[in-house]
Design a protein around this motif. Structure first.
Motif, PDB file in Angstrom:
ATOM      1  N   ASP A   1     131.541  43.395  64.609  1.00 28.23           N
ATOM      2  CA  ASP A   1     132.318  44.537  65.093  1.00 28.23           C
ATOM      3  C   ASP A   1     132.325  44.591  66.618  1.00 28.23           C
ATOM      4  O   ASP A   1     133.340  44.892  67.234  1.00 28.23           O
ATOM      5  CB  ASP A   1     131.759  45.850  64.539  1.00 28.23           C
ATOM      6  CG  ASP A   1     131.975  45.980  63.041  1.00 28.23           C
ATOM      7  OD1 ASP A   1     132.897  45.321  62.517  1.00 28.23           O
ATOM      8  OD2 ASP A   1     131.220  46.743  62.410  1.00 28.23           O
ATOM      9  N   LEU A   2     131.190  44.298  67.233  1.00 27.65           N
ATOM     10  CA  LEU A   2     131.104  44.329  68.696  1.00 27.65           C
ATOM     11  C   LEU A   2     131.925  43.214  69.335  1.00 27.65           C
ATOM     12  O   LEU A   2     132.541  43.394  70.377  1.00 27.65           O
ATOM     13  CB  LEU A   2     129.645  44.209  69.149  1.00 27.65           C
ATOM     14  CG  LEU A   2     128.729  45.387  68.837  1.00 27.65           C
ATOM     15  CD1 LEU A   2     127.300  45.050  69.200  1.00 27.65           C
ATOM     16  CD2 LEU A   2     129.191  46.627  69.574  1.00 27.65           C
ATOM     17  N   TRP A   3     131.893  42.034  68.726  1.00 26.30           N
ATOM     18  CA  TRP A   3     132.554  40.872  69.321  1.00 26.30           C
ATOM     19  C   TRP A   3     134.031  40.773  68.961  1.00 26.30           C
ATOM     20  O   TRP A   3     134.752  39.983  69.541  1.00 26.30           O
ATOM     21  CB  TRP A   3     131.844  39.593  68.896  1.00 26.30           C
ATOM     22  CG  TRP A   3     130.476  39.453  69.475  1.00 26.30           C
ATOM     23  CD1 TRP A   3     129.987  40.056  70.589  1.00 26.30           C
ATOM     24  CD2 TRP A   3     129.419  38.667  68.961  1.00 26.30           C
ATOM     25  NE1 TRP A   3     128.689  39.695  70.806  1.00 26.30           N
ATOM     26  CE2 TRP A   3     128.307  38.842  69.813  1.00 26.30           C
ATOM     27  CE3 TRP A   3     129.281  37.830  67.861  1.00 26.30           C
ATOM     28  CZ2 TRP A   3     127.108  38.196  69.612  1.00 26.30           C
ATOM     29  CZ3 TRP A   3     128.078  37.192  67.657  1.00 26.30           C
ATOM     30  CH2 TRP A   3     126.995  37.383  68.529  1.00 26.30           C
ATOM     31  N   ASP A   4     134.474  41.534  68.006  1.00 23.63           N
ATOM     32  CA  ASP A   4     135.863  41.467  67.570  1.00 23.63           C
ATOM     33  C   ASP A   4     136.706  42.375  68.459  1.00 23.63           C
ATOM     34  O   ASP A   4     137.036  43.507  68.106  1.00 23.63           O
ATOM     35  CB  ASP A   4     135.985  41.880  66.097  1.00 23.63           C
ATOM     36  CG  ASP A   4     137.374  41.609  65.548  1.00 23.63           C
ATOM     37  OD1 ASP A   4     138.119  40.839  66.178  1.00 23.63           O
ATOM     38  OD2 ASP A   4     137.692  42.179  64.491  1.00 23.63           O
ATOM     39  N   ASN A   5     137.046  41.871  69.644  1.00 23.70           N
ATOM     40  CA  ASN A   5     137.865  42.633  70.578  1.00 23.70           C
ATOM     41  C   ASN A   5     138.690  41.650  71.411  1.00 23.70           C
ATOM     42  O   ASN A   5     138.364  40.468  71.498  1.00 23.70           O
ATOM     43  CB  ASN A   5     136.995  43.549  71.455  1.00 23.70           C
ATOM     44  CG  ASN A   5     136.018  42.774  72.299  1.00 23.70           C
ATOM     45  OD1 ASN A   5     136.426  42.009  73.171  1.00 23.70           O
ATOM     46  ND2 ASN A   5     134.723  42.964  72.060  1.00 23.70           N
ATOM     47  N   PRO A   6     139.778  42.109  72.016  1.00 23.83           N
ATOM     48  CA  PRO A   6     140.658  41.203  72.765  1.00 23.83           C
ATOM     49  C   PRO A   6     139.959  40.471  73.911  1.00 23.83           C
ATOM     50  O   PRO A   6     140.243  39.308  74.182  1.00 23.83           O
ATOM     51  CB  PRO A   6     141.756  42.130  73.296  1.00 23.83           C
ATOM     52  CG  PRO A   6     141.715  43.337  72.424  1.00 23.83           C
ATOM     53  CD  PRO A   6     140.307  43.454  71.944  1.00 23.83           C
ATOM     54  N   LYS A   7     139.042  41.145  74.590  1.00 21.14           N
ATOM     55  CA  LYS A   7     138.357  40.523  75.727  1.00 21.14           C
ATOM     56  C   LYS A   7     137.529  39.322  75.263  1.00 21.14           C
ATOM     57  O   LYS A   7     137.570  38.255  75.862  1.00 21.14           O
ATOM     58  CB  LYS A   7     137.470  41.559  76.417  1.00 21.14           C
ATOM     59  CG  LYS A   7     136.759  41.017  77.634  1.00 21.14           C
ATOM     60  CD  LYS A   7     135.928  42.119  78.285  1.00 21.14           C
ATOM     61  CE  LYS A   7     135.128  41.564  79.457  1.00 21.14           C
ATOM     62  NZ  LYS A   7     134.262  42.576  80.043  1.00 21.14           N
ATOM     63  N   ASP A   8     136.765  39.497  74.188  1.00 19.38           N
ATOM     64  CA  ASP A   8     135.928  38.410  73.697  1.00 19.38           C
ATOM     65  C   ASP A   8     136.709  37.367  72.903  1.00 19.38           C
ATOM     66  O   ASP A   8     136.216  36.274  72.665  1.00 19.38           O
ATOM     67  CB  ASP A   8     134.795  38.959  72.840  1.00 19.38           C
ATOM     68  CG  ASP A   8     133.740  39.682  73.668  1.00 19.38           C
ATOM     69  OD1 ASP A   8     133.632  39.373  74.872  1.00 19.38           O
ATOM     70  OD2 ASP A   8     133.059  40.550  73.123  1.00 19.38           O
ATOM     71  N   ALA A   9     137.928  37.683  72.491  1.00 17.26           N
ATOM     72  CA  ALA A   9     138.754  36.729  71.748  1.00 17.26           C
ATOM     73  C   ALA A   9     139.052  35.499  72.585  1.00 17.26           C
ATOM     74  O   ALA A   9     139.309  34.423  72.052  1.00 17.26           O
ATOM     75  CB  ALA A   9     140.039  37.393  71.280  1.00 17.26           C
ATOM     76  N   ALA A  10     139.007  35.621  73.904  1.00 16.94           N
ATOM     77  CA  ALA A  10     139.232  34.470  74.774  1.00 16.94           C
ATOM     78  C   ALA A  10     138.219  33.375  74.524  1.00 16.94           C
ATOM     79  O   ALA A  10     138.534  32.185  74.629  1.00 16.94           O
ATOM     80  CB  ALA A  10     139.181  34.921  76.233  1.00 16.94           C
TER      81      ALA A  10
END
Length: 93
Positions: A80-89
């Protein structure tokens, strides 16, 4: 180590636990035939079959590699923490 005029080496082996099962005579005969066809001992044949079944049945369990890695499989909160647009890179690397 020298014992009684002969050189003896100490062999260490991993600790094991004994597992025994009762099977019918016919089942034992079938296992014996199948093992012989593969040129294996009954012990090796049965252990190979057990390992294959364990891999299948526990495929969804955490692997030894997961135990030392921080990832979403080990800790769903991290997903949940890592599933975001910033970390998707980082997924593209």
């Amino acid at each position: 180590m020298w014992i009684g005029g002969a050189f003896m080496t100490t062999i260490t082996s991993p600790r094991r636990a004994r597992l025994s099962i009762d099977v019918s005579r016919e089942a034992r005969r079938h296992i014996h035939i199948a093992a012989a066809k593969r040129e294996q001992s009954i012990r090796d044949y049965v252990w190979e079959a057990v390992e294959a079944r364990l891999k299948h049945d526990l495929a969804d369990e955490v692997s030894p590699a997961d135990l030392v890695a921080l990832n979403e499989r080990v800790d769903p909160v991290l997903a949940d923490l890592w599933d975001n647009p910033k970390d998707a890179a980082y997924d593209k690397l």
